[in-house]
Write a protein that holds these residues in place. Structure first.
Motif, PDB file in Angstrom:
ATOM      1  N   THR A 263     -15.356   2.401   0.622  1.00  0.00           N
ATOM      2  CA  THR A 263     -14.326   2.486   1.374  1.00  0.00           C
ATOM      3  C   THR A 263     -13.278   1.428   1.194  1.00  0.00           C
ATOM      4  N   GLY A 264     -13.598   0.336   0.659  1.00  0.00           N
ATOM      5  CA  GLY A 264     -12.642  -0.661   0.121  1.00  0.00           C
ATOM      6  C   GLY A 264     -11.639  -0.311  -0.647  1.00  0.00           C
ATOM      7  N   THR A 265     -12.521   0.510  -1.653  1.00  0.00           N
ATOM      8  CA  THR A 265     -11.759   0.831  -2.855  1.00  0.00           C
ATOM      9  C   THR A 265     -10.740   2.045  -2.448  1.00  0.00           C
ATOM     10  N   LYS A 266     -11.239   3.025  -1.576  1.00  0.00           N
ATOM     11  CA  LYS A 266     -10.221   3.929  -1.090  1.00  0.00           C
ATOM     12  C   LYS A 266      -8.948   3.339  -0.457  1.00  0.00           C
ATOM     13  N   THR A 267      -9.207   2.334   0.262  1.00  0.00           N
ATOM     14  CA  THR A 267      -8.124   1.734   0.999  1.00  0.00           C
ATOM     15  C   THR A 267      -6.955   1.046   0.075  1.00  0.00           C
ATOM     16  N   ARG A 268      -7.730   0.508  -0.893  1.00  0.00           N
ATOM     17  CA  ARG A 268      -6.822  -0.131  -2.368  1.00  0.00           C
ATOM     18  C   ARG A 268      -6.082   0.907  -2.794  1.00  0.00           C
ATOM     19  N   VAL A 269      -6.604   2.057  -3.019  1.00  0.00           N
ATOM     20  CA  VAL A 269      -6.109   2.993  -3.834  1.00  0.00           C
ATOM     21  C   VAL A 269      -4.890   3.458  -3.223  1.00  0.00           C
ATOM     22  N   SER A 270      -4.957   3.685  -1.836  1.00  0.00           N
ATOM     23  CA  SER A 270      -3.969   4.145  -1.032  1.00  0.00           C
ATOM     24  C   SER A 270      -2.835   3.225  -1.281  1.00  0.00           C
ATOM     25  N   PHE A 271      -3.014   1.771  -1.255  1.00  0.00           N
ATOM     26  CA  PHE A 271      -1.906   0.919  -1.228  1.00  0.00           C
ATOM     27  C   PHE A 271      -1.353   1.041  -2.649  1.00  0.00           C
ATOM     28  N   LYS A 272      -2.133   1.117  -3.787  1.00  0.00           N
ATOM     29  CA  LYS A 272      -1.682   1.326  -5.145  1.00  0.00           C
ATOM     30  C   LYS A 272      -0.943   2.889  -5.323  1.00  0.00           C
ATOM     31  N   TYR A 273      -1.502   3.613  -4.547  1.00  0.00           N
ATOM     32  CA  TYR A 273      -0.615   4.834  -4.673  1.00  0.00           C
ATOM     33  C   TYR A 273       0.703   4.736  -4.131  1.00  0.00           C
ATOM     34  N   GLY A 274       0.798   4.255  -3.094  1.00  0.00           N
ATOM     35  CA  GLY A 274       2.088   3.760  -2.357  1.00  0.00           C
ATOM     36  C   GLY A 274       3.048   3.289  -3.293  1.00  0.00           C
ATOM     37  N   CYS A 275       2.584   1.927  -3.899  1.00  0.00           N
ATOM     38  CA  CYS A 275       3.284   1.417  -5.006  1.00  0.00           C
ATOM     39  C   CYS A 275       3.811   2.292  -5.968  1.00  0.00           C
ATOM     40  N   SER A 276       3.008   2.960  -6.443  1.00  0.00           N
ATOM     41  CA  SER A 276       3.494   3.704  -7.602  1.00  0.00           C
ATOM     42  C   SER A 276       4.457   4.968  -7.329  1.00  0.00           C
ATOM     43  N   ARG A 277       4.598   5.249  -6.025  1.00  0.00           N
ATOM     44  CA  ARG A 277       5.776   6.088  -5.280  1.00  0.00           C
ATOM     45  C   ARG A 277       6.965   5.269  -5.078  1.00  0.00           C
ATOM     46  N   GLY A 278       6.798   3.702  -5.292  1.00  0.00           N
ATOM     47  CA  GLY A 278       8.148   3.035  -4.801  1.00  0.00           C
ATOM     48  C   GLY A 278       8.158   2.552  -3.512  1.00  0.00           C
ATOM     49  N   VAL A 279       7.171   2.978  -2.661  1.00  0.00           N
ATOM     50  CA  VAL A 279       6.879   2.343  -1.316  1.00  0.00           C
ATOM     51  C   VAL A 279       6.952   0.719  -1.326  1.00  0.00           C
ATOM     52  N   TYR A 280       7.603   0.188  -0.451  1.00  0.00           N
ATOM     53  CA  TYR A 280       7.529  -1.268  -0.373  1.00  0.00           C
ATOM     54  C   TYR A 280       7.459  -1.481   1.244  1.00  0.00           C
ATOM     55  N   GLY A 281       7.559  -0.848   2.186  1.00  0.00           N
ATOM     56  CA  GLY A 281       7.630  -1.061   3.559  1.00  0.00           C
ATOM     57  C   GLY A 281       7.162   0.087   4.009  1.00  0.00           C
ATOM     58  N   THR A 282       6.957  -0.034   5.500  1.00  0.00           N
ATOM     59  CA  THR A 282       6.565   1.118   6.613  1.00  0.00           C
ATOM     60  C   THR A 282       7.507   1.057   7.750  1.00  0.00           C
ATOM     61  N   PRO A 283       7.900   2.292   8.207  1.00  0.00           N
ATOM     62  CA  PRO A 283       7.263   3.529   7.666  1.00  0.00           C
ATOM     63  C   PRO A 283       8.106   4.065   6.311  1.00  0.00           C
ATOM     64  N   PHE A 284       7.424   4.744   5.392  1.00  0.00           N
ATOM     65  CA  PHE A 284       8.171   5.557   4.343  1.00  0.00           C
ATOM     66  C   PHE A 284       7.862   7.052   4.376  1.00  0.00           C
ATOM     67  N   PHE A 285       8.847   7.963   4.166  1.00  0.00           N
ATOM     68  CA  PHE A 285       8.551   9.433   4.329  1.00  0.00           C
ATOM     69  C   PHE A 285       9.123   9.793   3.057  1.00  0.00           C
TER      70      PHE A 285
END
Length: 226
Positions: free
Chosen positions: A165-187
């Motif tokens: 579950t920790g890995t899944k949460t980290r993957v979500s964050f890394k996925y966001g970074c790969s999409r250029g997300v740098y804050g929230t909310p991002f759509f």
């Protein structure tokens, strides 16, 4: 939007995250599907990146949910990705709780997200400043259990002891970074970034103005384009 100036050290960290994320491919697409609406090229797909303890995420959620609910199941679909911001002390643990609950019962995930947004003040930095990490974890487990029912408590607690579950949460964050997300909310809508001013949030009418033309165009789009 929670998007302070990014210092050089954080940029270096994000760069490292991007490099590492290239080798991490999850077994399924990241995110929580809203109301089990299948996301496909046949719908207008909205992707939202949220931090459960971010006030801007909270304020943007109600109008987005209202707009998505307005449209039919086969018209608009929504996926929420967790993006725990490093300057929100309890963002990661609350995001992880959502991943744990989603594994237990996908129908309960958005119920817990609603609760986090409604009562997020108790998980702000100042409110938990004098608490140990273990005490904060117990508070999150207790909050999630009281929200969903005490029958979930043992499973949620076990989830925090499961490294997956920790890995899944980290993957979500890394996925966001790969999409250029740098804050929230991002759509993103149909894969493209939705721009808006940092001090503004898209209200219900704003979402309608964005989505309605896409649906109209879709009705006249060649069905054999792919």
């Amino acid at each position: 939007m929670s998007t302070p100036l990014i210092p050089l050290t954080l940029l270096l960290i994000l760069t490292a995250v991007l490099v590492e994320s290239q080798s991490i491919i999850p077994i399924r697409y990241d995110g929580f599907v809203y109301k089990k609406r299948a996301a496909s090229t046949g719908t207008v797909l909205i992707e939202a990146f949220y931090d459960p303890v971010c006030p801007d995420s909270r304020d943007s959620w109600a109008p987005l949910k209202q707009a998505v609910d307005y449209y039919g199941t086969n018209v608009v679909s929504l996926i929420v990705h967790t993006f725990p911001l490093p300057y929100h002390d309890n963002a990661f643990v609350t995001s992880r709780a959502l991943h744990i609950v989603n594994d237990l019962n996908v129908s309960a995930t958005y119920h817990l997200l609603d609760a986090f947004f409604k009562h997020q003040e108790q998980f702000y930095n100042a409110q938990t400043l004098g608490m140990s990490r273990e005490a904060v974890l117990d508070q999150v487990i207790g909050f999630a259990s009281s929200t969903l029912g005490n029958s979930f408590k043992s499973a949620i607690k076990s989830g925090f002891n499961d490294s997956k579950t920790g890995t899944k949460t980290r993957v979500s964050f890394k996925y966001g970074c790969s999409r250029g997300v740098y804050g929230t909310p991002f759509f993103f809508v149909n894969g493209f970034l939705v721009p808006f001013n940092d001090d503004d949030t898209i209200d219900y009418n704003g979402w309608r103005k964005l989505i309605d033309p896409l649906i109209t165009k879709k009705q006249h789009y060649p069905s054999n384009i792919f």
